[in-house]
Write an enzyme that holds these catalytic residues in place. Structure first.
Site, mmCIF file in Angstrom:
data_model
loop_
_atom_site.group_PDB
_atom_site.id
_atom_site.type_symbol
_atom_site.label_atom_id
_atom_site.label_comp_id
_atom_site.label_asym_id
_atom_site.label_seq_id
_atom_site.Cartn_x
_atom_site.Cartn_y
_atom_site.Cartn_z
ATOM 1 N N HIS A 77 29.785 -1.147 20.463
ATOM 2 C CA HIS A 77 30.599 -1.502 19.299
ATOM 3 C C HIS A 77 30.019 -0.893 18.016
ATOM 4 O O HIS A 77 30.714 -0.190 17.277
ATOM 5 C CB HIS A 77 30.651 -3.035 19.189
ATOM 6 C CG HIS A 77 31.412 -3.544 18.011
ATOM 7 N ND1 HIS A 77 32.705 -4.008 18.096
ATOM 8 C CD2 HIS A 77 31.068 -3.658 16.698
ATOM 9 C CE1 HIS A 77 33.122 -4.387 16.890
ATOM 10 N NE2 HIS A 77 32.139 -4.183 16.024
ATOM 11 N N GLU A 78 28.743 -1.173 17.779
ATOM 12 C CA GLU A 78 28.139 -0.675 16.533
ATOM 13 C C GLU A 78 28.050 0.854 16.539
ATOM 14 O O GLU A 78 28.211 1.495 15.496
ATOM 15 C CB GLU A 78 26.756 -1.294 16.299
ATOM 16 C CG GLU A 78 26.745 -2.823 16.196
ATOM 17 C CD GLU A 78 27.684 -3.395 15.145
ATOM 18 O OE1 GLU A 78 28.001 -2.697 14.167
ATOM 19 O OE2 GLU A 78 28.123 -4.554 15.325
ATOM 20 N N HIS A 138 31.219 2.270 15.222
ATOM 21 C CA HIS A 138 31.208 2.343 13.749
ATOM 22 C C HIS A 138 30.397 3.557 13.268
ATOM 23 O O HIS A 138 30.807 4.280 12.370
ATOM 24 C CB HIS A 138 30.537 1.089 13.165
ATOM 25 C CG HIS A 138 31.384 -0.148 13.180
ATOM 26 N ND1 HIS A 138 32.599 -0.226 12.560
ATOM 27 C CD2 HIS A 138 31.164 -1.382 13.722
ATOM 28 C CE1 HIS A 138 33.102 -1.449 12.704
ATOM 29 N NE2 HIS A 138 32.247 -2.174 13.421
ATOM 30 N N GLU A 198 36.935 -1.014 12.131
ATOM 31 C CA GLU A 198 36.884 -1.873 13.315
ATOM 32 C C GLU A 198 37.717 -1.267 14.450
ATOM 33 O O GLU A 198 37.399 -1.469 15.622
ATOM 34 C CB GLU A 198 37.397 -3.259 12.934
ATOM 35 C CG GLU A 198 36.936 -4.355 13.824
ATOM 36 C CD GLU A 198 35.415 -4.574 13.833
ATOM 37 O OE1 GLU A 198 34.727 -4.164 12.871
ATOM 38 O OE2 GLU A 198 34.927 -5.144 14.825
#
Lengths: 507, 507
Positions: free
Chosen positions: A269-270, A273, A299
């Site tokens: 997820h990170e 980003h 997001e």
């Protein structure tokens, strides 16, 4: 104005924008350190440091000389087409300048100092499971959030100025309507799926040595496109991504020894980003374009990588044998199919960041509604834990056994204003499917390439259509340009239905 | 001026001093990160960040309003005795204000940007063992050092303004004389000792797992008084101590798997610096008093802990059984006596930070002489590696096989001005013995208490006589107050003679 004078003004403008960019980067470094390495004794002074810097950055952002330079270069239209980088820098800088002008410098410094203190007390309150400890801080945060909104008296709703900070152009009323539509379709679908026998995720809940988990994650994100010469991965209580410059973009994650999924999906997820920020045109460094455009679009990238890609069969067709090789005693006898089902386990649960794709948005909608109620004065901070628990009972059929797993779980209200951030998660989920659908239309071979560990076609499409632009276009413009339509929930619901019917109803 | 007005002016002054303190803390955070965690891609932007902050800090330090406030509170003498905290804050702030006034803001920002770049290139140059890569940067550093000195045209020697930055009040000529005296006594003594059979340090040169080495060091420094709630220990290429506030003082160290002494003495050394800063009166936070007073006094604390205590038989009487318990296969059969001899091995060597107590000062004197030659224009940067190697041959009988173990070994010239820092190490060695002699006179039980793991009597004496004062008194005043005499080399030579005769000549 002559070309030479204009050129000089343009250089002066760039220098001022670079200073603002650098000061914001410094604030980011301090924030990163605060959440990864700072000893507890450093908290009070860190608050003062952030307060001084916040004030200096705000002074630079609102300097009359900046306004004059923006006027000057703006009034010379010949070379400035909307799509040009220069026009875009001026457009975005001017919007930010006008917004910053409305907020008093004293406010910013009070806010930074308050937030640093609150963040530290939240960590202690969460540790000792004691909401009462941080409640007085949170009341002040709510007052400050209202005060911030009051600088924009022309707003329709008190939450709009707060939402504008992260999802520029979206309104509370639009989001409420969108979330209402989504909820109407999602709630019965979650019911339908959770009535089926749950998939077995016990293979994830074994003892996995922490360092080996991290090593595997580093291999995965490097393959996805995370560049370790321009970034790092650290541990933090609450995973986050933060960028200091084109060449220094960092992520944090967390590891549970007894649950492999924690580190896997937090890290992917990170990294999603970070890959976005790493893909912004490096020529934009030092200007307001060198930023992801909005919470929603940001997001959409983390969720696209985490869920659509990171929980897909194609992704694990490539990575699962590598994972098995690292953890032969834990996964040697678990098939890809069982692993795929395990990581797509659906279950109503208490923690947003652990939630599966289907129930996740219910967590977000609860927070969004509670935020609006707080801002509108319909809910008091002292009643927040009860309201939280009630909504969890109604929406998810569960009551948190304590505040640590309830209202204290997320950093957001303890690290920023109340209002204007959570909506981005669900906007991101919706957008992730819209973007992926468009990518597939342009490059149908993406899934097959992922099976072979080739992320280049997907990465290239995302970079071309989203990443490189940074904040040049608004979120609405990016969506329109990349997908040919505006924000819509259909692709998202279609994606969920197809995937989860296949997983749960076609067995 | 009425009491109320004076009180208000005093508050304004404290606010301004706090802002300067906070900005300098932020610069320190950026510097710490740069040397511990920053990915290579972050270097360029880090330089810009440091440059912007350096400029802002300099503006604050030279603001006319600050000068006016200092004048105003200074002209009201009734409550200001020399020893009072308020008088001391004003006295030190005024000195710094007048000094800062002489340096142009543009210079500071050029310097910061240059240094960040140089530091990064030095790391690469050291890695690839290529002095030529960093030589052009170093030439500019020399120019900038000369330019800095030129802001103080009243100085006797070009190095004096640079020395004043770290050892206020010392002059190049005094230091040359002192070093000359020391060298005259030290050189024959090193000859005498190194003619004896060397002690065997092979017990240190075994495989020691890195994490276990660090864990032991943490136990040691915690016992010495390093407070982990107010500090941390990290890894860095070049160990250093850096403070951000009373509650956030950090050290770094380095570990060699095949040499236990590396991490032990680097960590104890840096912890000595940190314990000093942790012991400053916390009420001084946010003022110019919240700093160690000089390089010399700072180094006296790190060297006192590292050598006089950390290489003493008493220290290891307590810690050696614990060390053996952690490393039974490596040290189970090594006696305390043999270990004590091993850590006090004397040998002419190439690396300053690895040097033993006896030869250490020869390394420093080489650097000090080369700095003066560079500043005086008697030596060119391009000739520096050769000059370095020649001096090593003359003074230590060794020629570095490459620049990594020669002129590229120390960070200092690649991270600050050339000139004004190295002298502090030898001043520190001299002072460490003077202070320890005074401490023993006041509390003769210190060594016996250390045998029992009780560092409180020593720590208390140091805190009372040195630490708590921060920068309230000048180095000369601190030495006079704590020892009853001025800087002198006799206690140091006496300490060395007694220890090393015992170790090498009484066998």
């Amino acid at each position: 104005m002559g070309g030479k004078i204009l050129y000089k003004k343009w250089q002066c403008l760039k220098k001022r924008l670079r200073e603002i960019y650098d000061l914001e980067s410094v604030i980011a470094v301090l924030t990163w350190d605060q959440n990864t390495h700072m000893p507890p004794g450093g908290a009070e002074a860190r608050g003062k440091q952030l307060s001084v810097l916040g004030e200096l950055a705000h002074q630079k952002k609102t300097a009359p000389e900046l306004g004059e330079l923006l006027e000057a270069v703006e009034s010379e239209p010949p070379f400035l087409s909307y799509d040009s980088d220069q026009a875009s820098i001026v457009r975005v800088a001017k919007r930010q300048y006008l917004e910053a002008q409305k907020v008093s410098t004293g406010f910013i410094s009070r806010f930074y100092e308050h937030i640093a203190k609150t963040n530290q007390i939240w960590m202690e309150a969460r540790e000792s499971n004691d909401f009462g400890k941080v409640a007085p801080c949170l009341e002040k945060t709510l007052d400050l959030s209202r005060e911030y909104a009051s600088f924009f008296p022309e707003s329709e709703h008190i939450a709009d100025p707060l939402i504008n900070r992260s999802d520029y152009g979206m309104k509370a009323s639009d989001i409420q309507e969108l979330f209402h539509q989504l909820r109407r379709q999602l709630v019965p679908f979650v019911d339908e799926i959770t009535q089926q026998p749950a998939s077995d995720r016990s293979c994830l809940l074994q003892a996995y040595p922490v360092q080996k988990q991290l090593d595997f994650c580093k291999e995965v994100i490097a393959k996805m496109g995370f560049d370790f010469r321009r970034g790092r991965l650290d541990l933090a209580m609450h995973p986050f991504m933060i960028g200091f410059a084109a060449g220094d973009i960092r992520i944090t994650t967390r590891v549970k020894e007894q649950d492999l999924s924690e580190v896997l999906f937090s890290t992917i997820h990170e990294a999603g980003h970070a890959i976005y920020e790493m893909g912004i045109n490096p020529a934009y460094e030092g200007t307001p374009l060198h930023n992801g455009i909005s919470c929603g679009v940001h997001e959409s990238q983390s969720r696209l990588w985490e869920n659509i890609i990171g929980r897909s069969r194609e992704f694990w067709s490539y990575f699962y044998p590598k994972l098995q090789a690292r953890f032969p005693s834990q996964l040697g006898n678990v098939s890809l199919d069982d692993f795929y089902r395990a990581i797509n386990h659906v279950e109503r649960s208490l923690i947003r960041t652990d939630a599966d794709e289907l129930t996740y948005n219910l967590h977000v909608i609860i927070r969004f509604d509670l935020e609006l109620a707080l801002l509108e004065g319909k809910l008091q901070i002292r009643d927040l834990p009860e309201a939280w628990n009630e909504r969890y009972k109604t929406d998810l059929g569960l009551v948190p056994p304590n505040d640590r797993d309830g209202v204290l779980q997320d950093i957001h209200w303890y690290f920023d204003f109340i209002g204007g951030v959570f909506q981005g998660y669900t906007l991101g989920n919706i957008l992730s499917s819209q973007f992926y659908q468009a990518a597939l239309k342009a490059c149908p071979e993406i899934p097959e390439q992922i099976v072979h560990g080739n992320f280049v076609p997907l990465h290239a499409w995302l970079k071309e259509n989203i990443y490189q632009h940074g904040s040049k276009y608004t979120a609405a413009e990016i969506v329109e340009r990349a997908t040919g339509s505006s924000l819509a929930i259909e692709p998202y619901m279609e994606y969920l239905r197809k995937k989860y019917y296949n997983l749960y109803l076609s067995r």
